[in-house]
Design a protein around this motif. Sequence first.
Motif, PDB file in Angstrom:
ATOM      1  N   GLY A 125       0.828  -1.206   0.000  1.00 21.37           N
ATOM      2  CA  GLY A 125       0.000   0.000   0.000  1.00 21.37           C
ATOM      3  C   GLY A 125       0.856   1.247   0.000  1.00 21.37           C
ATOM      4  N   GLU A 126       0.259   2.333   0.434  1.00 24.56           N
ATOM      5  CA  GLU A 126       0.912   3.637   0.340  1.00 24.56           C
ATOM      6  C   GLU A 126       1.729   3.928   1.608  1.00 24.56           C
ATOM      7  OE1 GLU A 126      -1.699   6.607  -1.438  1.00 24.56           O
ATOM      8  OE2 GLU A 126      -1.169   7.937   0.220  1.00 24.56           O
ATOM      9  N   GLY A 127       1.019   4.089   2.701  1.00 23.27           N
ATOM     10  CA  GLY A 127       1.682   4.380   3.969  1.00 23.27           C
ATOM     11  C   GLY A 127       0.675   4.281   5.082  1.00 23.27           C
ATOM     12  N   PRO A 128       1.135   4.149   6.317  1.00 20.63           N
ATOM     13  CA  PRO A 128       0.200   3.999   7.438  1.00 20.63           C
ATOM     14  C   PRO A 128      -0.683   5.230   7.604  1.00 20.63           C
ATOM     15  CG  PRO A 128       2.512   3.711   8.130  1.00 20.63           C
ATOM     16  CD  PRO A 128       2.533   4.186   6.726  1.00 20.63           C
ATOM     17  N   GLY A 129      -1.917   4.987   8.041  1.00 14.29           N
ATOM     18  CA  GLY A 129      -2.804   6.072   8.457  1.00 14.29           C
ATOM     19  C   GLY A 129      -2.772   6.173   9.981  1.00 14.29           C
ATOM     20  N   ALA A 130      -3.728   6.914  10.528  1.00 15.48           N
ATOM     21  CA  ALA A 130      -3.723   7.153  11.979  1.00 15.48           C
ATOM     22  C   ALA A 130      -3.845   5.851  12.771  1.00 15.48           C
ATOM     23  CB  ALA A 130      -4.861   8.104  12.336  1.00 15.48           C
ATOM     24  N   GLU A 131      -4.739   4.981  12.352  1.00 13.26           N
ATOM     25  CA  GLU A 131      -4.935   3.742  13.125  1.00 13.26           C
ATOM     26  C   GLU A 131      -3.729   2.821  13.025  1.00 13.26           C
ATOM     27  OE1 GLU A 131      -8.963   1.913  13.016  1.00 13.26           O
ATOM     28  OE2 GLU A 131      -9.421   3.638  11.742  1.00 13.26           O
ATOM     29  N   GLU A 132      -3.153   2.795  11.831  1.00 13.45           N
ATOM     30  CA  GLU A 132      -1.978   1.954  11.642  1.00 13.45           C
ATOM     31  C   GLU A 132      -0.807   2.489  12.470  1.00 13.45           C
ATOM     32  OE1 GLU A 132      -3.863   3.143   9.106  1.00 13.45           O
ATOM     33  OE2 GLU A 132      -4.832   1.259   8.524  1.00 13.45           O
ATOM     34  N   ASP A 133      -0.685   3.820  12.507  1.00  6.59           N
ATOM     35  CA  ASP A 133       0.360   4.478  13.288  1.00  6.59           C
ATOM     36  C   ASP A 133       0.197   4.146  14.771  1.00  6.59           C
ATOM     37  OD1 ASP A 133       2.482   6.450  13.615  1.00  6.59           O
ATOM     38  OD2 ASP A 133       0.949   7.770  14.453  1.00  6.59           O
ATOM     39  N   ARG A 145       0.166 -17.052   3.866  1.00  2.00           N
ATOM     40  CA  ARG A 145       0.534 -16.935   2.448  1.00  2.00           C
ATOM     41  C   ARG A 145       0.501 -15.496   1.958  1.00  2.00           C
ATOM     42  NH1 ARG A 145      -3.510 -19.648  -0.783  1.00  2.00           N
ATOM     43  NH2 ARG A 145      -2.062 -19.254  -2.464  1.00  2.00           N
ATOM     44  N   VAL A 146       0.257 -14.568   2.878  1.00  5.03           N
ATOM     45  CA  VAL A 146       0.110 -13.160   2.494  1.00  5.03           C
ATOM     46  C   VAL A 146       0.973 -12.293   3.395  1.00  5.03           C
ATOM     47  CG1 VAL A 146      -1.512 -11.211   2.439  1.00  5.03           C
ATOM     48  CG2 VAL A 146      -2.283 -13.479   1.750  1.00  5.03           C
ATOM     49  N   TYR A 147       1.672 -11.350   2.783  1.00  5.47           N
ATOM     50  CA  TYR A 147       2.361 -10.322   3.560  1.00  5.47           C
ATOM     51  C   TYR A 147       1.850  -8.969   3.084  1.00  5.47           C
ATOM     52  CZ  TYR A 147       5.860  -8.210   6.493  1.00  5.47           C
ATOM     53  OH  TYR A 147       6.476  -7.489   7.508  1.00  5.47           O
ATOM     54  N   ILE A 148       1.701  -8.053   4.035  1.00  3.69           N
ATOM     55  CA  ILE A 148       1.194  -6.711   3.715  1.00  3.69           C
ATOM     56  C   ILE A 148       2.215  -5.682   4.184  1.00  3.69           C
ATOM     57  CG2 ILE A 148      -0.704  -5.079   4.041  1.00  3.69           C
ATOM     58  CD1 ILE A 148      -2.467  -7.492   4.806  1.00  3.69           C
ATOM     59  N   ALA A 149       2.591  -4.804   3.283  1.00  4.04           N
ATOM     60  CA  ALA A 149       3.571  -3.759   3.616  1.00  4.04           C
ATOM     61  C   ALA A 149       3.143  -2.458   2.949  1.00  4.04           C
ATOM     62  CB  ALA A 149       4.967  -4.168   3.152  1.00  4.04           C
ATOM     63  N   ASN A 150       3.895  -1.429   3.197  1.00  8.11           N
ATOM     64  CA  ASN A 150       3.610  -0.122   2.608  1.00  8.11           C
ATOM     65  C   ASN A 150       4.847   0.461   1.947  1.00  8.11           C
ATOM     66  OD1 ASN A 150       0.827   0.656   3.139  1.00  8.11           O
ATOM     67  ND2 ASN A 150       1.372   0.585   5.313  1.00  8.11           N
TER      68      ASN A 150
END
Length: 254
Positions: free
Chosen positions: A102-110, A138-143
Amino acid sequence: MGMTREQMLAEMGIAPIWRERGAEPTPPSVPDASLPPADAVALGRPVAVAVDAAVAAVSAPASDWDGLAAQVAACRACALCRERKQAVFGVGDRRPDWLFIGEGPGAEEDARGEPFVGQAGKLLDAMLDALDLKRGERVYIANAVKCRPPGNRTPEPDEMAACRPFLERQIELLRPGIIVLLGKAAVHALLHDDKALGALRGRQLEYRGIPVVVTYHPAYLLRNLPEKAKAWEDLLFARRCLRATAAPEAGLPF
Ligand code: URA
């Protein structure tokens, strides 16, 4: 208690779109002196960041996972470090078939230290669920960038460039079967391609020998509901690309 797949699909309002054509229909029930002034960062203006010793770590990212995670947590290579609560490294299976960027963390991710845990994340989870996938298996999620851009603005090119060595090393260590880029910023960060998303969808691109497929960012889909059908097409296309390139001995469960 976790939601059932149907509940999640209904919750996200995406049933019956997230279903493979021809599949059985299911009823939808579901302050550092070296850094720029904080106000410049908050206003989202591009800023020139004084380079300190930590940048050396970025240009030479650690070769192992834990070392890399520690570098990211301590990174001060761009202005985004000023306002983050914490860097958000990524989450999931370290031997993934799928890597979503994805793009970058939002407030909740932060706040939580995990990517895609807000509304867009719920939609991403529903998209995964529709593919019989879930985060962590089987899935990795990054920004593209690991620290939250103030006001959830799009990361600046220099911020993405500062973070890129981390992303590159993550990919090198993860060796995913396929990379799905969520939105334009991720495309820019990884492929340096600024074409409109529409011009890149439906094509198998490549990053260092790994197939890459481009689709819309879940946050965009939440604002443009009719585009979900196109995103679903993209995910099915990505799955076909993965199937076509995965070695048979990998024994992928599909
Ligand atoms: N949007 C992103 O691009 N990444 C996240 O982690 C959350 C929202």
